[in-house]
Design a protein around this motif. Structure first.
Motif, PDB file in Angstrom:
ATOM      1  N   HIS A  70       0.865  -1.177   0.000  1.00 37.65           N
ATOM      2  CA  HIS A  70       0.000   0.000   0.000  1.00 37.65           C
ATOM      3  C   HIS A  70       0.901   1.226   0.000  1.00 37.65           C
ATOM      4  CE1 HIS A  70      -3.435   2.528   0.992  1.00 37.65           C
ATOM      5  NE2 HIS A  70      -2.711   3.062   1.959  1.00 37.65           N
ATOM      6  N   LYS A  71       0.699   2.108  -0.963  1.00 40.46           N
ATOM      7  CA  LYS A  71       1.543   3.291  -1.065  1.00 40.46           C
ATOM      8  C   LYS A  71       1.092   4.361  -0.073  1.00 40.46           C
ATOM      9  CE  LYS A  71       3.948   6.099  -4.320  1.00 40.46           C
ATOM     10  NZ  LYS A  71       4.419   6.243  -5.649  1.00 40.46           N
ATOM     11  N   VAL A  72       2.042   4.860   0.704  1.00 40.20           N
ATOM     12  CA  VAL A  72       1.803   5.949   1.647  1.00 40.20           C
ATOM     13  C   VAL A  72       2.838   7.022   1.325  1.00 40.20           C
ATOM     14  CG1 VAL A  72       1.751   6.661   4.065  1.00 40.20           C
ATOM     15  CG2 VAL A  72       0.977   4.366   3.430  1.00 40.20           C
ATOM     16  N   GLY A  73       2.395   8.109   0.720  1.00 35.31           N
ATOM     17  CA  GLY A  73       3.352   9.116   0.271  1.00 35.31           C
ATOM     18  C   GLY A  73       4.239   8.513  -0.800  1.00 35.31           C
ATOM     19  N   GLN A  74       5.542   8.628  -0.605  1.00 34.64           N
ATOM     20  CA  GLN A  74       6.481   8.062  -1.581  1.00 34.64           C
ATOM     21  C   GLN A  74       6.919   6.648  -1.233  1.00 34.64           C
ATOM     22  OE1 GLN A  74       9.914  10.596  -1.638  1.00 34.64           O
ATOM     23  NE2 GLN A  74      10.583  10.021   0.403  1.00 34.64           N
ATOM     24  N   TRP A  75       6.435   6.118  -0.132  1.00 33.03           N
ATOM     25  CA  TRP A  75       6.875   4.809   0.345  1.00 33.03           C
ATOM     26  C   TRP A  75       5.790   3.759   0.158  1.00 33.03           C
ATOM     27  CZ3 TRP A  75      11.831   5.030   1.178  1.00 33.03           C
ATOM     28  CH2 TRP A  75      12.394   6.232   1.611  1.00 33.03           C
ATOM     29  N   ILE A  76       6.226   2.523   0.008  1.00 33.36           N
ATOM     30  CA  ILE A  76       5.286   1.403  -0.027  1.00 33.36           C
ATOM     31  C   ILE A  76       5.360   0.694   1.318  1.00 33.36           C
ATOM     32  CG2 ILE A  76       4.652  -0.770  -1.135  1.00 33.36           C
ATOM     33  CD1 ILE A  76       5.807   0.305  -3.712  1.00 33.36           C
TER      34      ILE A  76
END
Length: 98
Positions: free
Chosen positions: A72-78
């Motif tokens: 799940h992508k949160v901002g630029q991070w997965i």
């Protein structure tokens, strides 16, 4: 459920270790900034493995292809977490076969 893909993913000890860490994220990744309910940041998983940075995404991809984790992508991070439904179905299948 892709039994062969799951078996192949679980054949690697590091992938089993990652699944173990994700089973108890509060124990292994308590210092994460985002809520652990969305999953664990790939960067934290990477740091915990101690492996070369280029190998961890391959392990995560194999686990995801097998359906054992979701991303799940949160901002630029997965962020990744275990797919408990698939894991349970696989374990049930193994119990029936063996």
């Amino acid at each position: 459920m892709q039994i062969d893909a799951i078996r192949k993913a679980l054949a690697n000890p590091m992938r089993r270790q990652i699944l173990g860490w994700l089973k108890e994220p509060r124990v292994h990744f308590a210092h994460q900034e985002h809520k652990l309910e969305v999953g664990v940041c790939a960067g934290l998983i990477d740091a915990r493995t101690g492996l070369a940075q280029s190998t961890v995404p391959a392990h995560l991809a194999a686990l995801q292809r097998a359906g054992l984790i979701t991303g799940h992508k949160v901002g630029q991070w997965i962020h990744y977490k275990r797919n408990e439904e698939t894991i349970k179905a696989f374990l049930d299948q193994m119990n029936q076969e063996l």
